[in-house]
Design an enzyme around this catalytic site. Sequence first.
Site, PDB file in Angstrom:
ATOM      1  N   PHE A 146      42.229   4.525   7.042  1.00 57.65           N
ATOM      2  CA  PHE A 146      43.596   4.681   6.951  1.00 57.65           C
ATOM      3  C   PHE A 146      44.467   4.441   8.199  1.00 57.65           C
ATOM      4  CE2 PHE A 146      41.213   8.847   7.156  1.00 57.65           C
ATOM      5  CZ  PHE A 146      41.840   9.217   8.568  1.00 57.65           C
ATOM      6  N   TYR A 201      39.702   8.350  21.961  1.00 61.92           N
ATOM      7  CA  TYR A 201      40.167   9.536  21.294  1.00 61.92           C
ATOM      8  C   TYR A 201      39.196  10.901  21.748  1.00 61.92           C
ATOM      9  CZ  TYR A 201      43.117   6.848  18.406  1.00 61.92           C
ATOM     10  OH  TYR A 201      44.284   5.831  18.099  1.00 61.92           O
TER      11      TYR A 201
HETATM   12  C1  LIG Z   1      44.679   2.199  22.439  1.00 62.75           C
HETATM   13  C2  LIG Z   1      46.070   2.245  23.217  1.00 62.75           C
HETATM   14  C3  LIG Z   1      47.063   3.140  21.975  1.00 62.75           C
HETATM   15  C4  LIG Z   1      46.206   2.920  24.316  1.00 62.75           C
HETATM   16  O1  LIG Z   1      47.608   3.380  24.800  1.00 62.75           O
HETATM   17  P1  LIG Z   1      47.974   3.378  26.290  1.00 62.75           P
HETATM   18  O2  LIG Z   1      49.272   3.911  26.337  1.00 62.75           O
HETATM   19  O3  LIG Z   1      47.666   2.308  26.963  1.00 62.75           O
HETATM   20  O4  LIG Z   1      47.041   4.701  26.658  1.00 62.75           O
HETATM   21  P2  LIG Z   1      47.099   5.801  27.865  1.00 62.75           P
HETATM   22  O5  LIG Z   1      47.801   4.914  29.045  1.00 62.75           O
HETATM   23  O6  LIG Z   1      48.065   7.094  27.516  1.00 62.75           O
HETATM   24  O7  LIG Z   1      45.648   6.212  28.313  1.00 62.75           O
HETATM   25  C5  LIG Z   1      45.203   7.252  28.376  1.00 62.75           C
HETATM   26  C6  LIG Z   1      43.748   7.151  28.826  1.00 62.75           C
HETATM   27  O8  LIG Z   1      42.849   6.526  27.639  1.00 62.75           O
HETATM   28  C7  LIG Z   1      42.300   5.418  28.413  1.00 62.75           C
HETATM   29  N1  LIG Z   1      42.474   4.487  27.292  1.00 62.75           N
HETATM   30  C8  LIG Z   1      43.214   4.079  26.616  1.00 62.75           C
HETATM   31  N2  LIG Z   1      42.972   2.915  25.841  1.00 62.75           N
HETATM   32  C9  LIG Z   1      41.459   2.931  25.882  1.00 62.75           C
HETATM   33  C10 LIG Z   1      40.559   2.129  25.221  1.00 62.75           C
HETATM   34  N3  LIG Z   1      41.021   0.980  24.175  1.00 62.75           N
HETATM   35  N4  LIG Z   1      39.414   2.563  25.532  1.00 62.75           N
HETATM   36  C11 LIG Z   1      39.021   3.387  26.492  1.00 62.75           C
HETATM   37  N5  LIG Z   1      39.891   3.845  27.065  1.00 62.75           N
HETATM   38  C12 LIG Z   1      41.159   3.956  26.760  1.00 62.75           C
HETATM   39  C13 LIG Z   1      43.066   5.192  29.539  1.00 62.75           C
HETATM   40  O9  LIG Z   1      42.474   4.367  30.415  1.00 62.75           O
HETATM   41  C14 LIG Z   1      43.586   6.453  30.058  1.00 62.75           C
HETATM   42  O10 LIG Z   1      42.573   7.153  30.830  1.00 62.75           O
HETATM   43  P3  LIG Z   1      42.913   8.021  31.959  1.00 62.75           P
HETATM   44  O11 LIG Z   1      43.560   9.319  31.386  1.00 62.75           O
HETATM   45  O12 LIG Z   1      41.139   8.425  32.370  1.00 62.75           O
HETATM   46  O13 LIG Z   1      43.561   7.402  33.041  1.00 62.75           O
HETATM   47  C15 LIG Z   1      46.634   0.948  23.194  1.00 62.75           C
HETATM   48  O14 LIG Z   1      45.735   0.202  24.358  1.00 62.75           O
HETATM   49  C16 LIG Z   1      46.861   0.092  22.057  1.00 62.75           C
HETATM   50  O15 LIG Z   1      47.869  -0.025  21.462  1.00 62.75           O
HETATM   51  N6  LIG Z   1      45.767  -0.386  21.552  1.00 62.75           N
HETATM   52  C17 LIG Z   1      45.704  -1.722  20.696  1.00 62.75           C
HETATM   53  C18 LIG Z   1      45.926  -0.844  19.300  1.00 62.75           C
HETATM   54  C19 LIG Z   1      44.850   0.232  19.138  1.00 62.75           C
HETATM   55  O16 LIG Z   1      43.559  -0.125  19.287  1.00 62.75           O
HETATM   56  N7  LIG Z   1      45.433   1.325  18.559  1.00 62.75           N
HETATM   57  C20 LIG Z   1      44.386   2.414  18.425  1.00 62.75           C
HETATM   58  C21 LIG Z   1      44.459   2.206  16.757  1.00 62.75           C
HETATM   59  S1  LIG Z   1      42.935   3.575  16.136  1.00 62.75           S
END
Ligand SMILES: CC(C)(COP(=O)(O)OP(=O)(O)OC[C@H]1O[C@@H](n2cnc3c(N)ncnc32)[C@H](O)[C@@H]1OP(=O)(O)O)[C@@H](O)C(=O)NCCC(=O)NCCS
Length: 403
Positions: free
Chosen positions: A403, A117
Site C-alpha cells: 500500500f 526505516y
Molecule cells: C527515502 C527518502 C524518502 C529519504 O528522504 P531524505 O529526506 O533524503 O532522508 P533524510 O535526509 O531525512 O535521511 C535520514 C537518514 O536516513 C538515511 N537514508 C535516507 N534514505 C536512505 C535510503 N534510501 N537508504 C538508506 N538510508 C537512507 C540518511 O542517510 C539519513 O541518515 P543519518 O541520519 O544517519 O544521516 C528519499 O530518498 C526518497 O524520496 N527516495 C525515493 C522514494 C522512496 O524510496 N520513498 C520511500 C518509499 S517507502
Amino acid sequence: MVDYVVRTATADEHDRFSGLFAAAMMFESSPTDLDREQFEPERALVAVDGDQFVGTAKAMTRDLSVPGAVVGAAHVTAVGVRATHRRRGILSGLMSRQLREAPEALAVLWASESGIYGRFGYASAAWGVSYEVDLHRVRPRPVSGSVGLLEEISAEEAPGLLAGVLGEFQTRRPGVSGRSELVWRGLLQDKPDHRGGKSARHILVHRDSAGVIDGYALWRGKMNWGPTGPANEVSVEELVALEPTAYHVLWQHLLTLDLAAKLEYGHAAVDEPLLQLVSNPTALNRRVGESLWVRLTDVPRALAQRRYATAVDVVIEVTDDLVEANNGRFRLTGDTEKASCERTESAPDLSASVTEFAAAYLGGRPLAEFAATGRVKEHTPGALAAATAAFGWSVAPVSLEIF
Ligand SMILES: CC(C)(COP(=O)(O)OP(=O)(O)OC[C@H]1O[C@@H](n2cnc3c(N)ncnc32)[C@H](O)[C@@H]1OP(=O)(O)O)[C@@H](O)C(=O)NCCC(=O)NCCS
C-alpha cells in the site's frame, strides 16, 4: 539543512501531493476521483520549501490483523522527498511528527529499501515469500472430491462479494490489512497505465456446493512467445481462501492455464500451504523477502491489543529515542483470550528497544532471535524462552498488498 516547514495538506492539494510522491518513485502520476476521495488530508504531511513541495508522507486509517485481534494501524505510505532535497533531514522531520501524532498504537508500512526505516523504530515484522513458478515443470496434485465452482466477477460487484472473505481471513492470519468499500474500489480500479503490459485484472471466485464464495484470486496475464512456442506469464496479485477445497481449486486453475510458462506471486506467507499442493516444490522457485514493517507508537496499548500464544507474565524495559512515552518498564500479562500491559517500577525480566518488540509483534519473528545479537537482554533466567513462546503465533503473518 534546508529551510522547510512540515504541515498537513489540504483536500485540494491531493494532486500536487501525489505528483511529488510519484516523481520520487519514478512513476507517472494519474490521479482519479477515487484517489482524491480516499485522500485523508489531515493525515497527509507535506514538507514545504517556499511554495515548493519537497517532501510527503501520509497515513491511511485502516485496520490490521494481529495475533488474536484486528486493531487500528496507521498505514503509512506516499513517503517521498524531492530528488534535489534529499539527505538533508526532510524524511526525518516527516517521520518523527507522524509517529508522535498517530492516534493508533502502531504504524505499518512497506519499505522501498530496507535501510530506510529502522532508524525510526520500525522493524521488519513479516517475511513475504515470492514464487516464480516454472509452469512447464511444476506438478500440481489433483483436487479430490467435490470441487465447487469457479466464476469470474466484475470489479463493480467485487467489493460487496469479497469483503466478507477478506474480513474472515483477517481473523485467521496476522498482518492482513482491512479494506473499507472505498479502499476495495481504489484497489480494483485497474488503471491501464499501471498494468505494465499485462492484461486487465481477472477476479476469480470459488463457490462451495451451497453457492457461497469461500475464496478468490486476483490475477493478470501477459502474452509472450519464446523460441519453443507460447510462453505466457501469469501474475497472481492476491489469493485468499477460507476452505482447503477453494484454496486447492484456485491454485490448480492458475497453475494449469493454457499457453502459460511462468507464474509469479509475491505475497505468500512463510508457511504458505501451496508447497503441499505440488509434488515438486522446487519448481515454485521460492524467495523470502521483507514485507510488512511495524512501529509501536504506543507500546503498552499495542502490547495489550494483541493476544499471546501461551500465558505470559513478564516485566519488560523498553527504550525509544523518538517517542518519549514508550520509555520505561511495563508489566505484560496475557494469554490467548486477554492481555494487559501497565507501567511498573518492578525490576525487568527482559529489556530491548521498541524495535525488537515491533519485530516480534505479529508473531513472525522470535524475540530470541534478537538475544543472539544482544539486542534483547534477559535478566531473569527463563524469561526469554517464555516471552518468545508467548509472542509467537500458530500461523505466520502475511501482508497481502503493497500500500
Ligand atoms: C527515502 C527518502 C524518502 C529519504 O528522504 P531524505 O529526506 O533524503 O532522508 P533524510 O535526509 O531525512 O535521511 C535520514 C537518514 O536516513 C538515511 N537514508 C535516507 N534514505 C536512505 C535510503 N534510501 N537508504 C538508506 N538510508 C537512507 C540518511 O542517510 C539519513 O541518515 P543519518 O541520519 O544517519 O544521516 C528519499 O530518498 C526518497 O524520496 N527516495 C525515493 C522514494 C522512496 O524510496 N520513498 C520511500 C518509499 S517507502
